[in-house]
Design a protein around this motif. Structure first.
Motif, PDB file in Angstrom:
ATOM      1  N   ALA A   1      44.795  54.108  38.797  1.00  0.00           N
ATOM      2  CA  ALA A   1      45.127  54.265  37.382  1.00  0.00           C
ATOM      3  C   ALA A   1      43.843  54.617  36.646  1.00  0.00           C
ATOM      4  N   ILE A   2      43.898  55.631  35.812  1.00  0.00           N
ATOM      5  CA  ILE A   2      42.743  56.051  35.022  1.00  0.00           C
ATOM      6  C   ILE A   2      43.115  55.981  33.547  1.00  0.00           C
ATOM      7  N   ASP A   3      42.369  55.224  32.788  1.00  0.00           N
ATOM      8  CA  ASP A   3      42.583  55.118  31.344  1.00  0.00           C
ATOM      9  C   ASP A   3      42.188  56.448  30.712  1.00  0.00           C
ATOM     10  N   TYR A   4      43.180  57.205  30.251  1.00  0.00           N
ATOM     11  CA  TYR A   4      42.865  58.558  29.784  1.00  0.00           C
ATOM     12  C   TYR A   4      42.263  58.599  28.389  1.00  0.00           C
ATOM     13  N   SER A   5      42.049  57.441  27.777  1.00  0.00           N
ATOM     14  CA  SER A   5      41.276  57.448  26.526  1.00  0.00           C
ATOM     15  C   SER A   5      39.825  57.807  26.805  1.00  0.00           C
ATOM     16  N   HIS A   6      39.426  57.770  28.078  1.00  0.00           N
ATOM     17  CA  HIS A   6      38.081  58.176  28.485  1.00  0.00           C
ATOM     18  C   HIS A   6      38.049  59.637  28.959  1.00  0.00           C
ATOM     19  N   ILE A   7      39.202  60.279  28.936  1.00  0.00           N
ATOM     20  CA  ILE A   7      39.275  61.708  29.259  1.00  0.00           C
ATOM     21  C   ILE A   7      39.521  62.420  27.934  1.00  0.00           C
ATOM     22  N   LYS A   8      38.528  62.353  27.073  1.00  0.00           N
ATOM     23  CA  LYS A   8      38.700  62.638  25.656  1.00  0.00           C
ATOM     24  C   LYS A   8      38.974  64.102  25.331  1.00  0.00           C
ATOM     25  N   SER A   9      38.578  64.997  26.198  1.00  0.00           N
ATOM     26  CA  SER A   9      38.714  66.418  25.870  1.00  0.00           C
ATOM     27  C   SER A   9      40.073  67.004  26.241  1.00  0.00           C
ATOM     28  N   LEU A  10      40.957  66.192  26.824  1.00  0.00           N
ATOM     29  CA  LEU A  10      42.280  66.664  27.219  1.00  0.00           C
ATOM     30  C   LEU A  10      43.345  65.945  26.401  1.00  0.00           C
ATOM     31  N   GLY A  11      44.458  66.616  26.164  1.00  0.00           N
ATOM     32  CA  GLY A  11      45.510  66.053  25.329  1.00  0.00           C
ATOM     33  C   GLY A  11      46.650  65.472  26.144  1.00  0.00           C
ATOM     34  N   PHE A  12      46.637  64.166  26.361  1.00  0.00           N
ATOM     35  CA  PHE A  12      47.717  63.516  27.092  1.00  0.00           C
ATOM     36  C   PHE A  12      48.845  63.208  26.101  1.00  0.00           C
ATOM     37  N   LYS A  13      49.746  64.189  25.964  1.00  0.00           N
ATOM     38  CA  LYS A  13      50.864  64.100  25.039  1.00  0.00           C
ATOM     39  C   LYS A  13      52.041  64.838  25.659  1.00  0.00           C
ATOM     40  N   ALA A  14      53.244  64.281  25.513  1.00  0.00           N
ATOM     41  CA  ALA A  14      54.435  64.891  26.105  1.00  0.00           C
ATOM     42  C   ALA A  14      54.537  66.360  25.707  1.00  0.00           C
ATOM     43  N   GLY A  15      54.802  67.189  26.694  1.00  0.00           N
ATOM     44  CA  GLY A  15      54.905  68.624  26.478  1.00  0.00           C
ATOM     45  C   GLY A  15      53.643  69.386  26.785  1.00  0.00           C
ATOM     46  N   ASN A  16      52.511  68.680  26.879  1.00  0.00           N
ATOM     47  CA  ASN A  16      51.235  69.349  27.146  1.00  0.00           C
ATOM     48  C   ASN A  16      51.060  69.657  28.630  1.00  0.00           C
ATOM     49  N   THR A  17      50.251  70.660  28.879  1.00  0.00           N
ATOM     50  CA  THR A  17      49.892  71.043  30.246  1.00  0.00           C
ATOM     51  C   THR A  17      48.447  70.624  30.510  1.00  0.00           C
ATOM     52  N   ILE A  18      48.248  69.937  31.621  1.00  0.00           N
ATOM     53  CA  ILE A  18      46.917  69.505  32.031  1.00  0.00           C
ATOM     54  C   ILE A  18      46.585  70.162  33.365  1.00  0.00           C
ATOM     55  N   GLY A  19      45.397  70.717  33.488  1.00  0.00           N
ATOM     56  CA  GLY A  19      44.967  71.239  34.769  1.00  0.00           C
ATOM     57  C   GLY A  19      44.824  70.104  35.776  1.00  0.00           C
ATOM     58  N   PHE A  20      45.213  70.350  37.017  1.00  0.00           N
ATOM     59  CA  PHE A  20      45.222  69.306  38.046  1.00  0.00           C
ATOM     60  C   PHE A  20      44.828  69.931  39.378  1.00  0.00           C
ATOM     61  N   HIS A  21      43.920  69.257  40.097  1.00  0.00           N
ATOM     62  CA  HIS A  21      43.477  69.806  41.377  1.00  0.00           C
ATOM     63  C   HIS A  21      43.134  68.668  42.341  1.00  0.00           C
ATOM     64  N   PRO A  22      44.089  68.257  43.178  1.00  0.00           N
ATOM     65  CA  PRO A  22      43.803  67.239  44.189  1.00  0.00           C
ATOM     66  C   PRO A  22      43.184  67.867  45.434  1.00  0.00           C
ATOM     67  N   CYS A  23      42.257  67.146  46.027  1.00  0.00           N
ATOM     68  CA  CYS A  23      41.541  67.611  47.216  1.00  0.00           C
ATOM     69  C   CYS A  23      41.270  66.399  48.104  1.00  0.00           C
ATOM     70  N   PHE A  24      40.964  66.636  49.367  1.00  0.00           N
ATOM     71  CA  PHE A  24      40.485  65.536  50.192  1.00  0.00           C
ATOM     72  C   PHE A  24      39.428  66.022  51.172  1.00  0.00           C
ATOM     73  N   ASP A  25      38.576  65.085  51.554  1.00  0.00           N
ATOM     74  CA  ASP A  25      37.508  65.345  52.514  1.00  0.00           C
ATOM     75  C   ASP A  25      37.805  64.552  53.786  1.00  0.00           C
ATOM     76  N   ASP A  26      37.533  65.151  54.930  1.00  0.00           N
ATOM     77  CA  ASP A  26      37.825  64.506  56.212  1.00  0.00           C
ATOM     78  C   ASP A  26      36.583  64.526  57.082  1.00  0.00           C
ATOM     79  N   ALA A  27      36.177  63.347  57.538  1.00  0.00           N
ATOM     80  CA  ALA A  27      34.978  63.239  58.378  1.00  0.00           C
ATOM     81  C   ALA A  27      35.304  63.034  59.848  1.00  0.00           C
ATOM     82  N   ASP A  28      36.561  62.702  60.164  1.00  0.00           N
ATOM     83  CA  ASP A  28      36.946  62.391  61.543  1.00  0.00           C
ATOM     84  C   ASP A  28      36.003  61.344  62.131  1.00  0.00           C
ATOM     85  N   ASP A  29      35.229  61.692  63.169  1.00  0.00           N
ATOM     86  CA  ASP A  29      34.328  60.721  63.793  1.00  0.00           C
ATOM     87  C   ASP A  29      33.050  60.515  62.993  1.00  0.00           C
ATOM     88  N   GLY A  30      32.843  61.339  61.972  1.00  0.00           N
ATOM     89  CA  GLY A  30      31.709  61.152  61.057  1.00  0.00           C
ATOM     90  C   GLY A  30      30.354  61.309  61.726  1.00  0.00           C
TER      91      GLY A  30
END
Length: 266
Positions: free
Chosen positions: A186-215
């Motif tokens: 959970a991320i408190d979006y009051s700290h994501i001040k430059s984006l508008g978290f309001k119904a109807g708005n579009t927010i850019g989103f980009h999930p990624c993951f890193d994999d190390a296997d045996d590292g």
């Protein structure tokens, strides 16, 4: 007077046009070519590493599970991706009046988490970006968060200038599974001040993951767009903030719908 009215109307048209132009189309899936867009419904899950209170069947995840989504520039070893069981993920998103929530369901046949602090990207880690819906040069208009199965969290990029630190406004709980792990944040979006978290708005989103296997170091990075994680030059995916609330789920994973909720959704 007529001239003044004309100028006002013309400036208004330019302003509206500028807003429209600024909201660029979502990035497309590197294999299917379909726009990367998902609805983000309202909901308030408990952050405990258990997704039984998420109605996953009602949500559309961002899915990372194809070779086209591997960013080759992140490889630091002779990593050969053998398929979704090797490493892949599904990312679900909800929001409420205070927080944006992410549930990551990861498949990973070998876990390696030997990094800490701002270096967690160099192991098995999830990276999530929230941004303006603009296609801009890398590192320009986004927030970047990281979290892993050891409940380590970090904020690298931050449009408000408060990045490169452990965010005290972010909560994370994780659990290992038979074929990987689950992370819930959970991320408190009051700290994501430059984006508008309001119904109807579009927010850019980009999930990624890193994999190390045996590292111990990262050997692979997979991203929703297939490009380098920070690369916003052709846009990220989009989440559309919906006013619709998903039905709550009880501790046994059963839907619990009240009369007031039925009236709200009608």
């Amino acid at each position: 007077m007529q001239f003044a009215k004309y100028c006002f109307i013309w400036c208004l048209i330019l302003l509206i046009s500028g807003v429209t132009i600024a909201a660029d189309p979502a990035a497309k899936h590197p294999k299917t070519g379909k726009p990367l867009v998902i609805d983000c419904f309202r909901g308030t899950p408990k952050i405990d590493g258990n997704l039984k209170d998420w109605d996953l069947g009602a949500l559309t995840p961002a899915v990372l599970d194809t070779k086209e989504q591997i960013f080759p520039g992140a490889a630091q070893g002779a990593k050969a991706w053998t398929g979704p069981k090797d490493s892949s993920g599904e990312f679900y998103v909800q929001w409420d009046d205070n927080n944006v929530y992410i549930a990551a369901v990861m498949k990973d046949d070998k876990l390696s988490n030997q990094k800490a602090g701002g270096a967690i990207w160099n192991a098995d880690t999830i990276e999530v970006f929230f941004s303006t819906p603009n296609a801009v040069a890398p590192h320009a208009e986004h927030y970047q968060y990281g979290f892993d199965v050891k409940n380590q969290i970090w904020n690298w990029c931050n449009m408000d200038g408060a990045g490169n630190r452990k965010p005290d406004y972010m909560e994370a709980k994780s659990a290992k599974t038979g074929d990987g792990y689950i992370c819930e944040v959970a991320i408190d979006y009051s700290h994501i001040k430059s984006l508008g978290f309001k119904a109807g708005n579009t927010i850019g989103f980009h999930p990624c993951f890193d994999d190390a296997d045996d590292g111990p170091d990262r050997q692979l990075q997979m991203t929703w767009t297939g490009r380098e994680a920070h690369d916003q030059s052709k846009g990220f995916g989009h989440i559309i903030l919906s006013s619709r609330a998903v039905a709550p789920v009880d501790a046994k994973g059963k839907l619990t719908v009240t009369w007031s909720e039925i009236k709200t959704q009608q």
